[in-house]
Design an enzyme around this catalytic site. Structure first.
Site, PDB file in Angstrom:
ATOM      1  N   ASP A   7     102.720 121.457  59.110  1.00 44.66           N
ATOM      2  CA  ASP A   7     102.781 122.750  58.424  1.00 44.66           C
ATOM      3  C   ASP A   7     101.550 122.889  57.526  1.00 44.66           C
ATOM      4  OD1 ASP A   7     105.331 124.858  57.711  1.00 44.66           O
ATOM      5  OD2 ASP A   7     103.618 124.837  56.322  1.00 44.66           O
ATOM      6  N   ASN A  59     114.745 128.496  60.252  1.00 45.19           N
ATOM      7  CA  ASN A  59     114.980 129.784  59.603  1.00 45.19           C
ATOM      8  C   ASN A  59     115.012 130.852  60.691  1.00 45.19           C
ATOM      9  OD1 ASN A  59     114.872 128.730  56.935  1.00 45.19           O
ATOM     10  ND2 ASN A  59     112.647 128.662  57.057  1.00 45.19           N
ATOM     11  N   HIS A  99     110.819 128.038  65.653  1.00 41.49           N
ATOM     12  CA  HIS A  99     110.265 126.761  65.186  1.00 41.49           C
ATOM     13  C   HIS A  99     111.321 126.031  64.389  1.00 41.49           C
ATOM     14  CE1 HIS A  99     109.292 129.986  62.339  1.00 41.49           C
ATOM     15  NE2 HIS A  99     109.401 129.097  61.370  1.00 41.49           N
ATOM     16  N   GLU A 133     109.674 133.771  58.833  1.00 43.21           N
ATOM     17  CA  GLU A 133     108.435 134.537  58.632  1.00 43.21           C
ATOM     18  C   GLU A 133     107.585 134.621  59.896  1.00 43.21           C
ATOM     19  OE1 GLU A 133     106.484 133.004  55.184  1.00 43.21           O
ATOM     20  OE2 GLU A 133     107.941 133.934  53.833  1.00 43.21           O
ATOM     21  N   VAL A 134     107.630 133.588  60.722  1.00 42.79           N
ATOM     22  CA  VAL A 134     106.831 133.596  61.949  1.00 42.79           C
ATOM     23  C   VAL A 134     107.772 133.826  63.138  1.00 42.79           C
ATOM     24  CG1 VAL A 134     105.257 132.297  63.416  1.00 42.79           C
ATOM     25  CG2 VAL A 134     105.130 132.041  60.925  1.00 42.79           C
TER      26      VAL A 134
END
Ligand code: 5GP
Length: 125
Positions: free
Chosen positions: A39, A97, A110, A105-106
Site C-alpha cells: 500500500d 472495504n 482488493h 475508495e478504489v
C-alpha cells in the site's frame, strides 16, 4: 470519496492502471489470477494489497461473476502473501472495504493484509 460498489467497472481506476503497468507499484507477489503490492500509505509494518487480475468492483461482483479458478487463485494468493511475510504465527488482519458504508475508495476489489504488530480493536470507534 467512497465509491458505489454496484456501479459498472471503471477501467481507469488506479489498480487497473497498476495492472496494466501504467503506474508502478512495489509488487510482492504475482500469478495468473492475482497481484499483491505494498500500500502506498501503509497503516501497519506490513500493509499489502491483494487484487484479482480480473475486472471486479467488489466482493459481491467477484463472487457472482468470477470463475472458480479466479476465486481459488485470489484466495490462495492472500494466504501465500501472509506466509511469505511470516505472519501466520503472530497473526494478521484481512480487510475488504466494500461500497460507501465500507469506505471503499478504489473501485477494483482488493483485500488489505495488515501485520507486523498487534493490530488493536477490529473497528475504530
Ligand atoms: P480502500 O479505502 O479502497 O479500501 O483502500 C484503497 C487503498 O489503496 C488505500 O489504502 C490507499 O493507500 C491505497 N492506494 C491508493 N492509491 C494507490 C497507489 O497508487 N498505489 C498503491 N500502492 N496504493 C494505493
Amino acid at each position: 470519496m467512497p465509491i458505489d460498489a454496484t456501479a459498472a467497472y471503471d477501467d481507469s481506476n488506479i489498480f487497473a492502471r497498476i495492472l496494466r503497468g501504467e503506474i508502478s507499484a512495489k509488487a510482492v507477489y504475482e500469478d495468473d489470477f492475482a497481484l499483491a503490492f505494498h500500500d502506498i500509505a501503509p497503516r501497519a509494518p506490513v500493509h499489502v494489497l491483494v487484487i484479482p487480475k480480473g475486472a471486479y468492483v467488489s466482493w459481491d461482483d467477484f463472487s457472482a461473476r468470477a470463475g472458480d479458478a479466479e476465486i481459488a487463485g485470489f484466495i490462495r494468493a492472500i494466504g501465500h502473501v501472509a506466509r511469505v511475510h511470516r505472519l501466520v504465527e503472530p497473526g494478521y488482519r484481512l480487510l475488504a472495504n466494500i461500497g460507501p458504508d465500507g469506505g471503499q475508495e478504489v473501485p477494483h476489489l482488493h483485500v488489505h493484509l495488515f501485520g507486523g504488530r498487534p493490530l488493536g480493536p477490529m473497528l475504530a470507534e
